[in-house]
Design a protein around this motif. Structure first.
Motif, short mmCIF file in Angstrom:
data_model
loop_
_atom_site.label_atom_id
_atom_site.label_comp_id
_atom_site.label_asym_id
_atom_site.label_seq_id
_atom_site.Cartn_x
_atom_site.Cartn_y
_atom_site.Cartn_z
N ASN A 285 0.78 -1.19 -0.06
CA ASN A 285 -0.08 0.08 -0.04
C ASN A 285 0.93 1.12 0.01
O ASN A 285 0.59 2.18 -0.74
CB ASN A 285 -0.84 -0.17 1.21
N ILE A 286 1.69 1.26 1.06
CA ILE A 286 2.39 2.57 0.91
C ILE A 286 3.46 2.73 -0.03
O ILE A 286 3.51 3.85 -0.52
CB ILE A 286 3.32 2.75 2.36
N ARG A 287 4.12 1.87 -0.66
CA ARG A 287 5.19 2.04 -1.86
C ARG A 287 4.21 1.96 -3.11
O ARG A 287 4.54 2.87 -3.94
CB ARG A 287 6.31 0.97 -1.57
N PHE A 288 3.58 0.94 -3.35
CA PHE A 288 2.94 0.66 -4.80
C PHE A 288 1.87 1.53 -4.82
O PHE A 288 1.64 2.32 -5.82
CB PHE A 288 2.74 -0.71 -4.93
N HIS A 476 15.40 4.43 15.21
CA HIS A 476 15.51 5.43 14.07
C HIS A 476 14.15 6.00 13.49
O HIS A 476 13.68 7.14 13.23
CB HIS A 476 16.47 4.95 13.05
N LEU A 477 13.45 4.88 13.43
CA LEU A 477 11.99 4.92 12.65
C LEU A 477 11.28 6.19 13.71
O LEU A 477 10.40 6.53 13.07
CB LEU A 477 11.06 3.69 12.92
N THR A 478 11.41 6.03 15.01
CA THR A 478 10.63 6.92 15.81
C THR A 478 11.04 8.48 15.41
O THR A 478 10.45 9.44 15.72
CB THR A 478 11.19 6.74 17.37
N LEU A 547 20.00 3.34 5.06
CA LEU A 547 19.58 4.33 4.37
C LEU A 547 18.23 4.95 4.61
O LEU A 547 17.49 5.58 3.86
CB LEU A 547 19.70 3.91 2.87
N ARG A 548 17.78 4.94 5.73
CA ARG A 548 16.40 5.28 6.27
C ARG A 548 16.35 6.88 6.04
O ARG A 548 17.10 7.32 6.39
CB ARG A 548 15.98 4.88 7.70
N PRO A 549 15.00 7.31 6.02
CA PRO A 549 14.64 8.75 6.03
C PRO A 549 14.27 9.50 6.94
O PRO A 549 14.22 10.62 7.03
CB PRO A 549 13.52 8.56 4.87
N GLU A 550 13.93 8.73 8.19
CA GLU A 550 13.02 9.65 9.41
C GLU A 550 13.79 10.72 9.74
O GLU A 550 12.98 11.70 10.16
CB GLU A 550 12.55 8.48 10.21
N VAL A 551 14.97 10.62 9.93
CA VAL A 551 15.91 11.90 10.45
C VAL A 551 15.82 13.11 9.45
O VAL A 551 15.24 14.21 9.81
CB VAL A 551 17.34 11.71 10.99
N SER A 607 14.64 0.93 -1.58
CA SER A 607 13.79 1.66 -2.72
C SER A 607 13.22 2.95 -1.89
O SER A 607 13.13 3.95 -2.47
CB SER A 607 12.38 0.87 -3.32
N PHE A 608 13.19 2.84 -0.54
CA PHE A 608 12.86 4.27 0.15
C PHE A 608 13.95 5.12 0.12
O PHE A 608 13.67 6.48 0.25
CB PHE A 608 12.31 3.73 1.58
N PHE A 609 15.09 4.73 -0.15
CA PHE A 609 16.25 5.88 -0.41
C PHE A 609 15.89 6.81 -1.53
O PHE A 609 16.08 7.94 -1.23
CB PHE A 609 17.46 5.10 -0.50
N ALA A 611 12.71 7.07 -2.87
CA ALA A 611 11.43 7.66 -2.64
C ALA A 611 11.25 8.74 -1.44
O ALA A 611 10.72 9.85 -1.54
CB ALA A 611 10.46 6.37 -2.13
N GLU A 612 12.27 8.37 -0.32
CA GLU A 612 12.20 9.27 0.72
C GLU A 612 13.48 10.13 0.97
O GLU A 612 13.42 11.38 1.04
CB GLU A 612 11.74 8.52 1.82
N THR A 613 14.31 9.40 1.24
CA THR A 613 15.50 9.93 1.61
C THR A 613 16.07 11.29 0.79
O THR A 613 16.37 12.44 1.22
CB THR A 613 16.72 9.07 1.86
N ASN A 635 2.75 10.86 2.18
CA ASN A 635 2.36 9.44 2.77
C ASN A 635 3.33 9.08 3.50
O ASN A 635 4.57 9.80 3.58
CB ASN A 635 1.69 8.44 1.93
N THR A 636 3.31 7.77 4.03
CA THR A 636 4.49 7.52 5.07
C THR A 636 5.71 7.03 4.24
O THR A 636 6.75 6.66 4.87
CB THR A 636 4.08 6.37 6.12
N GLU A 637 5.52 6.90 2.93
CA GLU A 637 6.64 6.61 2.06
C GLU A 637 7.16 7.79 1.10
O GLU A 637 7.88 7.59 0.04
CB GLU A 637 6.39 5.58 1.29
N ALA A 638 6.56 9.11 1.66
CA ALA A 638 6.94 10.34 1.19
C ALA A 638 6.37 10.56 -0.25
O ALA A 638 6.69 11.14 -1.16
CB ALA A 638 8.25 10.68 1.17
#
Ligand code: DMJ
Length: 656
Positions: A285-288, A476-478, A547-551, A607-609, A611-613, A635-638
């Protein structure tokens, strides 16, 4: 399960079969079989076998039968988490005194608000009821003949297939849709040369990530930048092209037009949902769905709307549970769902079923079919009807009973984007969804009271709550929560706007510290505030960075909302660290340990690198008129979803 019901089933054939087998085995055993003492031994052995079969069955019933999870969750978890804290729920040895005291003082209140004795009685009654129901169901299923069970499965399958045929008609004829003129999907170059150059650098990083994916992993889900080949996570089953769909809108806003066209052609020709695949409903849902919706709104290309709705329809069978709380995993072909085997008592996860709302509201809007919105509104109804321990939302909910399972609360993994989607549902509704607003601010209030703490050196952090005890760890997610608090601040209850902005600022600072205290200047997966450390990972399995984006997500919101230059400075530190430690010839890789001076690569370009980072970094160095927060929701995947403004609704009415 009555023992008598099982023994005849097993003792007779097993008795003769095994007896014969033993008797006719080796010559020695054959001889022994004739003596009375030896016969007793055989008998004992058979009995032992019968018992082990029985015990195995009982365990099978507890763990695998549809509703038996209630038994587990009820007996093991509901029975009063405060009375039975697990060993790892205790604050660590170095925890601050007030936190330890905090944990102690709440023990008696655990489980439900109000009178503790009544709450306990309530809990016990629920356990009893769950227990009895689970036993009844286990008994019923075990009494069925194998042919009957098989017939039930077939009937169930046919029913799902029929529903799927009906649902497909939804995307075959999509209604005309009125689209407001888009505000700020692309923009001018920033006037400041230094900022312009930094932004150009981030676009170059996107090109590097994309080109390598294209070269070595085109059509696969993700790239392995060290091995230079494709990577597929089980989250997407047999689905393909996660990076392509996730990257579409970043390519669009960075005006990488050729690449966007390549991606679009791939979607047209290859993105196929008629596969036998078991997928994560949340991730898909969030990515596709999110990626396709975003690409549709930005480009207006019909193919994206069609694919998004088609995929949305495929996800609908996940909601076929007694409570309507969807399964975590769904076989897209058979329509059969289940939950993660590790999730408490067969539960669905708050952050997963609570992170469908934005996309599903848009699916209803774009398909003209209310079914999607109905599904997510039902989730909200279930949540609203449940009592919340201390006003908090536990991470685990049993989809069969519609009751909470384990009392574990987190604003990081397992809980995070549920809170994000409450706030954004309200914003996306043009501030008309007052229920979402109330749920959000009530939840944040409880989180502040029970989870948010300050370290002895003044770092604000969000701990995890396990049955009333705090684990002084922040993921990190937080870190996304800093941006969330700031985004919601403007409309906070009276007098709290500054407070929430300040909270966002403090969380951003803590997360920056978690980066700054590593060798690589990239943050670990989780960091702790106990055992004499602050904002540092102490366990080896929490030292990685993927490569997470939250920060940078929080930096983006803080930059937009305050224009404090430190957020651009901190964002640039991340760019430098990514270039120094994650960039390889073959793309960007995550790191196994950010405290080491030498890189150990995990060999995945998530893939979120893309989409988001990289998108958030790019926005930090863009002017505010690129995707103004007033008009767009991430959305949560940017992925970008426009605010469904009242103007759109009015325009629709006029058109008709
Ligand atoms: C992303 O897929 C989303 O941001 C999700 O909400 C949480 N995890 C990853 C990135 O870390």
């Amino acid at each position: 399960m009555p023992v008598g019901g099982l023994l005849p089933l097993f003792s007779s054939p097993a008795g003769s079969g095994l007896g014969g087998g033993l008797g006719g085995g080796g010559s020695g055993s054959g001889r022994k079989g004739s003596g009375p003492a030896a016969f007793r031994l055989t008998e004992k052995f058979v009995l032992l076998l019968v018992f082990s079969a029985f015990i195995t069955l009982c365990f099978g019933a507890i763990f695998f039968l549809p509703d038996s999870s209630k038994l587990l969750s009820g007996v093991l978890f509901h029975s009063s988490p405060a009375l039975q804290p697990a060993a790892d729920h205790k604050p660590g040895p170095g925890a601050r005194a007030e936190d330890a005291a905090d944990g102690r003082s709440r023990r008696g209140e655990e489980g439900a608000p109000g009178d503790p004795a009544a709450a306990l009685e309530d809990n016990l009654a629920r356990i009893r009821e769950n227990h009895e129901r689970a036993l009844r169901e286990a008994k019923e299923t075990l009494q069925k003949l194998p042919e009957e069970i098989q017939r039930d499965i077939l009937l169930e399958k046919e029913k799902v297939a029929e529903e799927q045929r009906r649902d497909r008609s939804v995307f075959r004829k999509l209604p005309p849709v009125y689209l407001m003129p888009l505000i700020g999907p692309v923009d001018q170059e920033p006037t400041d040369a230094a900022v312009r150059n930094k932004r150009a650098k981030i676009k170059e990083m996107m090109k590097h990530a994309w080109n390598n994916y294209k070269r070595y992993a085109w059509g696969q889900n993700e790239l392995k930048p060290v091995s230079k080949e494709g990577h597929s996570s089980s989250l997407f089953g047999n689905f393909k092209g996660a990076t392509i769909v996730d990257a579409l809108d970043t390519l669009f806003i960075m005006e990488m037009k050729d690449e966007f066209e390549e991606a679009k052609s791939w979607v047209e020709e290859n993105l196929n949902f008629d596969v036998n695949a078991e997928v994560s409903v949340f991730e898909v849902n969030i990515r596709f769905v999110g990626g396709l919706l975003s690409a549709y709104y930005l480009s207006g290309e019909e193919i994206f709307r069609k694919k998004a709705v088609e995929l949305g329809v495929k996800l609908l069978p996940a909601f076929r549970t007694p409570s309507g709380i969807p399964w975590a995993l769904l076989n897209i072909k058979s329509g059969i769902g289940r939950n993660w085997p590790w999730a408490s008592g067969g539960s669905s996860i708050l952050a997963e079923f609570g992170t469908l709302h934005l996309e599903f509201i848009h699916l209803s809007y774009l398909s003209g079919n209310p079914i999607f919105a109905e599904k997510v509104m039902n989730i909200r109804r279930v949540l609203n009807n449940l009592e919340k321990p201390q006003g908090l939302y536990p991470n685990y909910l049993n989809p069969s009973s519609g009751q909470w399972a384990q009392y574990h609360v987190s604003v990081g993994g397992l809980g995070d984007s549920f809170y994000e989607y409450l706030l954004k549902s309200w914003l996306m509704s043009d501030k008309t969804d007052l229920e979402a607003k109330k749920m959000y601010f009530d939840a944040v209030k409880a989180i502040e009271t029970h989870l948010i703490r300050k370290s002895s050196n003044g770092l604000t952090y969000i701990a995890e709550w396990k049955g009333g005890l705090l684990e002084h760890k922040m993921g990190h997610l937080t870190c996304f929560a800093g941006g969330m608090f700031a985004l919601g601040a403007h409309d906070a209850p009276k007098g709290l706007t500054e407070h929430y902005l300040q909270l966002g600022t403090e969380i951003a600072r803590t997360c920056h510290e978690s980066y700054n205290r590593t060798f690589m200047k990239l943050g670990p997966e989780a960091f702790r505030f106990d055992g004499g450390v602050e904002a540092i990972a102490t366990r080896q399995n929490e030292k990685y960075y993927i490569l997470r984006p939250e920060v940078v997500e929080t930096y983006m919101y803080m930059w937009r909302l305050t224009h404090d230059p430190k957020y651009r400075k901190w964002a640039w530190e991340v760019v430098e660290a990514l270039e120094n430690h994650c960039r390889l010839k073959g793309g960007y890789s995550g790191l196994r340990d950010v405290y080491l001076s030498r890189e150990s690569y995990d060999d995945v370009q998530q893939s979120f690198f893309l989409a988001e980072t990289l998108k958030y970094l790019y926005l930090i160095f863009s002017d505010d008129d690129l995707l103004p927060l007033k008009h767009w929701i991430f959305n949560t995947e940017a992925h970008l979803l426009p605010v469904l403004s009242n103007n759109i609704k009015k325009a629709e009415v006029n058109d008709q």
